[in-house]
Design a protein around this motif. Structure first.
Motif, mmCIF file in Angstrom:
data_model
loop_
_atom_site.group_PDB
_atom_site.id
_atom_site.type_symbol
_atom_site.label_atom_id
_atom_site.label_comp_id
_atom_site.label_asym_id
_atom_site.label_seq_id
_atom_site.Cartn_x
_atom_site.Cartn_y
_atom_site.Cartn_z
ATOM 1 N N UNK A 150 85.947 25.013 -0.769
ATOM 2 C CA UNK A 150 84.612 25.211 -0.257
ATOM 3 C C UNK A 150 84.135 24.003 0.538
ATOM 4 N N UNK A 177 88.647 22.633 -4.038
ATOM 5 C CA UNK A 177 88.718 24.033 -4.409
ATOM 6 C C UNK A 177 89.073 24.208 -5.869
ATOM 7 N N UNK A 231 89.314 22.345 -10.510
ATOM 8 C CA UNK A 231 88.483 22.754 -11.630
ATOM 9 C C UNK A 231 89.202 22.439 -12.932
ATOM 10 N N UNK A 242 83.420 21.850 -14.617
ATOM 11 C CA UNK A 242 82.405 22.348 -13.686
ATOM 12 C C UNK A 242 81.916 23.712 -14.159
ATOM 13 N N UNK A 299 85.082 12.795 -10.378
ATOM 14 C CA UNK A 299 86.047 13.879 -10.112
ATOM 15 C C UNK A 299 85.513 14.782 -8.993
ATOM 16 N N UNK A 300 86.361 15.047 -8.009
ATOM 17 C CA UNK A 300 85.876 15.866 -6.883
ATOM 18 C C UNK A 300 85.618 17.296 -7.343
ATOM 19 N N UNK A 301 84.406 17.781 -7.109
ATOM 20 C CA UNK A 301 84.105 19.135 -7.578
ATOM 21 C C UNK A 301 84.819 20.195 -6.740
ATOM 22 N N UNK A 302 85.116 21.318 -7.342
ATOM 23 C CA UNK A 302 85.786 22.378 -6.585
ATOM 24 C C UNK A 302 84.933 22.905 -5.437
ATOM 25 N N UNK A 303 83.617 22.978 -5.644
ATOM 26 C CA UNK A 303 82.759 23.515 -4.582
ATOM 27 C C UNK A 303 81.530 22.638 -4.423
ATOM 28 N N UNK A 304 81.129 22.449 -3.182
ATOM 29 C CA UNK A 304 79.913 21.695 -2.873
ATOM 30 C C UNK A 304 79.088 22.562 -1.927
ATOM 31 N N UNK A 359 76.977 20.881 -7.072
ATOM 32 C CA UNK A 359 78.422 20.863 -7.304
ATOM 33 C C UNK A 359 78.754 21.907 -8.375
ATOM 34 N N UNK A 383 81.914 25.167 -9.808
ATOM 35 C CA UNK A 383 83.253 25.750 -9.755
ATOM 36 C C UNK A 383 83.504 26.594 -8.511
ATOM 37 N N UNK A 384 82.442 27.165 -7.934
ATOM 38 C CA UNK A 384 82.622 28.000 -6.743
ATOM 39 C C UNK A 384 81.280 28.163 -6.046
ATOM 40 N N UNK A 385 81.339 28.592 -4.813
ATOM 41 C CA UNK A 385 80.097 28.805 -4.053
ATOM 42 C C UNK A 385 79.231 29.842 -4.750
#
Lengths: 462, 509
Positions: A445, A454, A458, A462, B231-236, B320, B322-324
């Motif tokens: 994203x 992405x 995870x 999160x 930690x870089x989040x999966x979605x921003x 931030x 897990x997904x949009x």
């Protein structure tokens, strides 16, 4: 920056343009930190800001430049990293080109330099001459002591025959497979055809596979890039004029949707033809038209939409941005998108804004600096642990390949392979690790910078 | 301390013997450039530049400076444009450029999420390294130059925008060459042992927390520091709101505060006025007509807002997750809140990606260095640029009063009010940009006077500056209470008795 040109000097449109560029520089100095030569030497005169000042003084004074100025301007790679960083958008490329022309007209170089530069300008842009020169060079390699010292560094760059895949294309039309979607001309290039003919073959296969009639126009040779960046503007204009005339004939006859360039150094020059002929009443308009049609091959393929790969090969591909592509044309997203669409894992290389030291004829004319940059780039490439290294410019391919000790491929060779073409010849006999399973995860994203991000990130928090 | 000619040559001879010729540069052209800056006060040429390659080299330089009475001026990458660049406090100091040869990333611990760096490591270099390692970790970046140094920024109390925005707060464990030439390790690193596994993970080790002494001071040269990473989040997903009127700032601050106090929104809020955003896209369209003597007109501002799709104020933040899709409900809650009064126009993430100045915000929330905001520096020609960095409590009325006061000072000086309020839970730092034509003597004087007047005005309202341009360090120290000044001098005397480290910097020594 304040300048001090006389009225008479400013009556010369070339000086007037240089003056305008010089006045925009305010010495913030952001450019220094991204300039490869400054980072290596920490000498202000090896930075864009310092060079701009040297150019100002040289042009204001007129006549022969001092040797120190020539030394520092010759050391500029024209990588244009400074232009990406500059806060006030100094048009450095046209300033350094003007300075190189001034040096060429007003400075008498020592004879070995004159000889080498003359040789390069009269050989590299002509594929047949270059082919013969390479044969001669290989013979001379047997007895290097017989070779003038000025040429020895260049001799070391001569590739082994097994690394060459010469294929000089004849003019012609390569028809689209299936329904025609576009009619495009391809710049077959000059030195590239001698060093690696598979780039053109792969590009043409790819374009045909994606519905393009591909034209290799008679009369198009070198685009003029090599000589332009050596300060030989007149020679460059002769080459460019021929190319523009040939493509204009195509445009007027059956039309062209694009002029596709697969060597980004050439692409940057072709896209700038409008500037090269801006003050030539007869050529200005056709030059602008041709420049407006010029596309890097990756741009046109993104427009066309890459066909899904038959069998994705999820190799780890380290992608090197050629300076002419990232700083000259600002094309960075397209090759990555295409390689990902083709199923590869694409990795960025640390310090990607940095030049590899190839820079047209730079590695032949400035071998010491080029070696330091080439080794530095190769170390960064190796640090990504790639299976394959890809880029979009023949000069970078040769330079990085030399210091990396393994072949570097053109993006189109990989895209061609992924969409039904043959395995790139450079990979023949190269052991590759078993690729990972094709990535089924949704696209990240965040702005895509690499594999990772992405869903892969995870970790449950999160 | 004024440099004595007789002391300089023996100093450089000693450095030459220890560091070799690669460790010194005294070329006049280089010195002239190191003296350049963008501030109103003019350039200040050093007498030499030295390039340490290690902590030991830095120690050698400091000891030699003590022996010969030579004043030093350390810089990391020298990208502090608008606050001093690489220019020393006084002419005649010796620049210690740590960016050339001390630019190693010493360690990245991916499990405990921290990095250990030397002063020359830039945001771009750290970012590149994290990407190379698979992009699992994110660093907090500024919206300034990507080649800016992480240590230099943290020590000057610089900040970014993600949850790890506080660069000093998220630094842990330093190695410092003190002014007396001794090497100090802070925090858990103070343990007299070799295997310091807790140096860059614990701030609460035995004894006083000395780290703060080395922020905005001149007591030593920090040669190594630990930096914590997220930690870089999966979605921003970012969100943005444009407000039409200048006085909407009061409402905006009131809206942002609870969202930050509760940490419902993880990033800081960037609350930018129209010129802060539009200024990076081109030169002031009215500058040439007025000769730079007048502030841009209200009509001119309105036209820019319409052209770039932003408001008198534009608020940006991000979530931030897990997904949009998972972030949509949170964005909706913020959107409902901001749009309640009917004044805010919502700008979605995708739309913002097409608006250059808002893409800068997205990059910062994503920990990606970018050059987009540097365009602000060409709002006026002539290369003059200085920053005024006070803050306000997160109280709408107070913040709005500050806005009116500072806007008027800018206008009184014919300059253009350009500001971003970076809002946390209790405090918003106001990044005021003063862009001016440094080649125009009158405009340069106006910029200088504008800075001083604003400093006095905000002091009258009870607020001190945060960071400050080098030209004004002495001035600001003069605004401090006597006992604070004396304490700073006392510490200087204890740690740098000969006053060799950047005398005058931050108004100390």
């Amino acid at each position: 920056m304040r300048t001090n040109f006389s009225e008479a000097q400013l009556a010369d449109p070339e000086i007037a343009e240089a003056n305008q560029i010089l006045e925009t520089c305010v010495h913030y100095g952001f450019c220094t930190n991204t300039c490869p030569t400054y980072v290596l030497t920490r000498d202000e005169n090896d930075s864009p800001r310092g060079r701009i000042d040297l150019i100002r003084r040289m042009l204001e004074k007129g006549g022969p430049p001092d040797p120190k100025t020539v030394h520092h301007l010759d050391r500029c790679l024209s990588c244009l990293s400074c232009m990406t960083t500059c806060a006030v958008k100094v048009d450095y490329v046209h300033l350094i080109d003007r300075a190189r022309v001034h040096i060429e007209h007003h400075h008498r170089r020592p004879w070995p330099e004159r000889f080498l530069r003359g040789l390069l300008a009269n050989v590299l842009p002509y594929p047949r001459r270059f082919q013969w020169a390479l044969r001669g060079a290989r013979a001379a390699k047997v007895l290097p002591s017989m070779v003038p010292s000025a040429l020895r560094a260049s001799l070391a760059m001569v590739p082994e025959p097994k690394r060459l895949d010469t294929d000089i294309l004849a003019p012609g039309v390569y028809p689209a497979e299936g329904q025609r979607r576009k009619r495009v001309a391809v710049l077959a290039g000059c030195a590239q055809q001698v060093l690696n003919g598979n780039i053109n073959r792969a590009a043409i296969r790819l374009l045909r596979r994606h519905g393009c009639d591909v034209i290799v126009s008679a009369g198009v040779g070198c685009c003029g890039s090599l000589t332009l960046h050596m300060g030989r503007e007149s020679d460059a204009r002769v080459s460019a004029r021929a190319a523009i005339a040939a493509w204009t004939r195509e445009i007027e006859a059956e039309g062209l949707d694009a002029i596709v360039v697969n060597a980004s150094g050439c692409g940057t020059t072709v896209k700038d033809y409008g500037h090269l002929f801006a003050r030539d009443p007869g050529m200005a308009e056709p030059a602008r038209c041709v420049a407006a049609l010029a596309r890097d091959v990756s741009e046109i393929l993104v427009d066309l939409g890459l066909a899904p790969p038959a069998e994705p090969k999820a190799y780890r591909v380290a992608y090197h941005d050629p300076c002419s592509m990232q700083h000259g044309q600002r094309v960075t997203r397209h090759p990555r998108e295409l390689l990902r669409a083709a199923g590869f894992q694409v990795m960025d290389i640390p310090e990607k804004h940095f030049c590899c030291g190839s820079a047209g004829t730079y590695n032949l004319l400035q071998p010491d600096m080029a070696e330091r940059l080439g080794q530095r780039k190769a170390d960064h490439v190796a640090s990504t642990d790639p299976d394959i290294v890809a880029t979009g410019n023949i000069g970078c391919m040769m330079q990085i390949g030399q210091y990396l000790g393994r072949p570097v491929l053109h993006t189109v060779e990989l895209l061609d392979w992924a969409t039904g073409g043959p395995c790139p010849p450079a990979l023949a006999g190269v052991p590759l690790r078993e690729p990972a399973e094709p990535n089924q995860e949704p696209a990240p994203d965040i702005p895509v910078v690499n594999d990772g991000g992405g869903a892969a990130n995870d970790v449950g928090v999160w | 301390m004024r440099i004595q000619e007789a002391r300089i040559e023996p100093f450089f001879a000693e450095i030459q013997a220890s560091l070799g010729s690669e460790g010194i540069n005294r070329d006049p052209e280089t010195l002239r450039r190191y003296g350049e800056n963008t501030m109103p006060g003019g350039d200040r040429s050093p007498v030499g530049v030295v390039y340490p390659a290690s902590t030991q080299d830095a120690q050698t330089i400091v000891r030699a400076a003590n022996r010969h009475g030579v004043p030093l001026y350390p810089v990391s990458t020298g990208n502090n444009i608008g606050l001093g660049s690489r220019s020393a406090v006084h002419p005649g100091q010796v620049i210690v450029d740590l960016g050339y040869r001390m630019n190693r990333i010493l360690e990245v611990d991916e499990r405990l999420a921290f990095a250990v760096v030397e002063p020359g490591v830039s945001y771009q270099a750290m970012y590149d390294e994290l990407v190379r390692r698979g992009n699992k970790l994110m660093l907090d970046v500024t919206s300034g130059p990507p080649q800016g140094g992480m240590i230099g920024n943290a020590l000057d109390k610089g900040a970014g925008y993600t949850p790890y925005f506080d660069h000093f707060g998220f630094a842990c464990g330093m190695e410092v060459v003190l002014g007396n030439g001794e090497v100090l390790r802070t925090g858990d690193g103070a343990l007299d042992a070799g295997n310091l596994i807790n140096w860059h993970t614990s701030k609460y080790s035995f004894g006083p927390i000395l780290d703060g002494l080395f922020t905005q001071s001149n007591y030593g040269i920090v040669t190594r520091m630990g930096i914590w990473l997220l930690p870089r989040p999966p979605a921003i997903r970012s969100f943005h709101f444009a407000f039409p009127d200048d006085d909407d700032l009061e409402q905006i601050i009131e809206l942002c505060r609870p969202l930050k106090l509760s940490n419902f929104v993880p990033t800081l809020f960037r609350v930018c006025n129209d010129l802060y955003l539009c200024g990076s896209e081109g030169e002031n369209p009215e500058y040439r007509a007025s000769g730079g003597k007048r502030s841009i007109s209200d009509e001119g501002r309105r036209a820019l807002r319409e052209s770039h799709g932003v408001g008198a104020w534009t608020v940006s933040g991000a979530f931030y997750g897990p997904s949009a899709e998972a972030l949509e409900p949170q964005i909706k809650r913020v959107r409902d809140l901001f749009c309640q009064s009917g004044k805010a126009r919502y700008i979605a993430h995708e739309e913002a990606e097409g608006i250059g100045p808002l893409q800068v915000a997205i990059n910062t929330f994503s920990g990606i260095p970018s050059v987009g905001e540097l365009g602000l520096l060409k709002w006026r020609p002539g290369g003059g640029n200085t920053w005024f960095l006070p803050g306000t409590p997160m109280d709408g009325k107070i913040a709005n009063e500050f806005q009116r006061v500072c806007r008027k000072v800018y206008e009184d000086h014919g300059l253009d009010y350009t500001v971003m309020n970076v809002c946390g839970p209790r405090f918003a730092r106001g990044l005021h940009v003063i862009t001016f034509n440094r080649e125009d003597e009158d405009e340069r004087r106006r910029a200088d006077d504008c800075y001083r007047r604003m400093s006095e005005e905000v002091a009258r309202l009870g607020v001190f500056v945060g960071r400050a341009p080098l030209d004004y360090h002495e001035f600001h120290m003069g605004q401090a209470m006597a006992s604070f000044r004396e304490a700073c001098s006392g510490i200087k005397q204890a740690l740098d008795p000969n006053g060799v480290i950047a005398p005058g910097r931050y108004g100390i020594g």
